[in-house]
Design an enzyme around this catalytic site. Structure first.
Site, short mmCIF file in Angstrom:
data_model
loop_
_atom_site.label_atom_id
_atom_site.label_comp_id
_atom_site.label_asym_id
_atom_site.label_seq_id
_atom_site.Cartn_x
_atom_site.Cartn_y
_atom_site.Cartn_z
N ILE A 31 41.28 36.34 35.03
CA ILE A 31 41.05 37.35 35.75
C ILE A 31 40.36 37.27 37.45
O ILE A 31 40.08 36.13 37.50
CB ILE A 31 38.79 36.74 35.63
CG1 ILE A 31 38.93 37.73 33.59
CG2 ILE A 31 38.11 38.38 35.45
CD1 ILE A 31 37.86 37.05 33.32
N PHE A 32 40.83 38.00 37.94
CA PHE A 32 40.48 38.13 39.58
C PHE A 32 39.34 39.18 39.58
O PHE A 32 38.92 39.85 39.27
CB PHE A 32 41.68 38.88 39.75
CG PHE A 32 41.74 39.06 41.89
CD1 PHE A 32 42.06 37.60 41.95
CD2 PHE A 32 41.99 39.97 42.64
CE1 PHE A 32 42.39 37.58 43.52
CE2 PHE A 32 41.54 40.22 43.82
CZ PHE A 32 41.81 39.04 44.10
N GLY A 33 38.36 38.28 40.77
CA GLY A 33 37.39 38.75 41.24
C GLY A 33 37.61 38.93 43.30
O GLY A 33 38.14 38.20 43.56
N TYR A 34 37.34 40.36 43.61
CA TYR A 34 37.40 40.21 44.89
C TYR A 34 36.03 41.14 46.02
O TYR A 34 35.69 41.40 46.47
CB TYR A 34 38.57 41.28 45.58
CG TYR A 34 38.10 42.66 44.84
CD1 TYR A 34 37.43 43.69 45.58
CD2 TYR A 34 38.65 42.59 43.24
CE1 TYR A 34 36.89 44.99 44.64
CE2 TYR A 34 38.32 43.42 42.89
CZ TYR A 34 37.96 44.39 43.29
OH TYR A 34 37.68 45.89 42.95
N GLY A 35 34.79 40.62 44.86
CA GLY A 35 33.86 41.28 45.71
C GLY A 35 32.73 39.89 45.06
O GLY A 35 32.91 38.73 45.41
N SER A 36 31.17 40.53 44.27
CA SER A 36 30.61 39.34 44.24
C SER A 36 30.88 38.40 43.45
O SER A 36 30.60 37.30 43.38
CB SER A 36 29.35 39.90 43.51
OG SER A 36 29.60 40.75 42.55
N GLU A 111 30.15 45.59 35.37
CA GLU A 111 31.44 46.09 35.61
C GLU A 111 31.98 47.01 35.19
O GLU A 111 32.35 48.35 36.23
CB GLU A 111 32.89 45.12 35.96
CG GLU A 111 32.81 43.67 36.56
CD GLU A 111 32.86 43.52 38.06
OE1 GLU A 111 32.67 44.52 38.65
OE2 GLU A 111 32.34 42.49 38.04
#
Length: 228
Positions: A31-36, A111
């Site tokens: 799982i790729f996260g780019y915010g919090s 999300e």
């Protein structure tokens, strides 16, 4: 007659769930996260890697009326914009076994339901050069079709909106500064002009906002002359 005693030996541990019947273990999910998600995933994971995905730019174009804002003062959080020449840095989390269902259920609420994001598969490139081939990862993207989408605005206007917004997860300023700190410390070689321009605009606004509030406070504390 004594019963034959079974020889004592090393006992094998029970097989993991899903293997007892000969079934193949469930492959891990990334799982790729780019915010919090880069600093607060909120779910259990097996491993994580810093890296990037190609073809997208990070933008503060998504409205938030729950985590970092309210219905009266929506916050600004990031989404991804298709951009063939760009890349977005973040963190990819590996979830395995029972972690998979639990993390996806959690992220669906955080999300999709509360945030208005849709999921998509992308190729994640780890920062570690020895990591080998890109990893297929799940990412959440808020599109212009969702009702909370705010769209483009100047860096100054976005910063001004962030300053006055807060939600159940904290102030919108914290969200911006934590994301900028992540990029600065974990991806020092990467560029994110949009992010750092908003941070710069926010820092320039804060002193004038403080002085304005200070002046209003002083005015309120001055005793008014009574009319005689």
């Amino acid at each position: 007659m004594k019963r034959d005693q079974e020889p004592l030996g090393r006992q094998e541990p029970p097989p993991p769930p899903g293997e007892a019947d000969g079934a193949e273990p469930e492959p891990p999910v990334w799982i790729f996260g780019y915010g919090s998600l880069v600093w607060q995933p909120g779910f259990e994971f097996t491993s994580r890697k810093v890296g990037f995905i190609r073809g997208y730019s990070r933008r503060f174009w998504q409205g938030d009326t729950f985590h970092r804002g309210s219905a009266k003062a929506p916050g600004r959080v990031v989404t991804l914009l298709e951009d063939c020449g760009a890349c977005t840095w973040g963190v990819a989390y590996e979830v395995c076994g029972e972690q998979i269902a639990a993390s996806l259920q959690y992220l669906n609420v955080r999300e999709a339901v509360l945030g208005g994001y849709d999921s998509k598969l992308v190729k994640f490139h780890p920062q570690d050069k020895d990591a080998g081939e890109p990893i297929l990862a799940l990412v959440y993207i808020a599109t212009p079709q969702n009702p909370s989408y705010l769209g483009p605005a100047s860096e100054e206007d976005i910063a001004a909106q962030i300053i006055v917004s807060s939600g159940c997860a904290g102030h919108n300023i914290e969200y911006l500064l934590r994301l900028a700190d992540f990029m600065r410390y974990f991806c020092p070689q990467a560029e994110d002009e949009h992010l750092f321009s908003i941070e710069e605009a926010l820092i320039s606004i804060l002193p004038s906002l403080y002085h304005t509030e200070e002046s209003l406070g002083e005015t309120a504390s001055v005793p008014q002359k009574s009319k005689g």
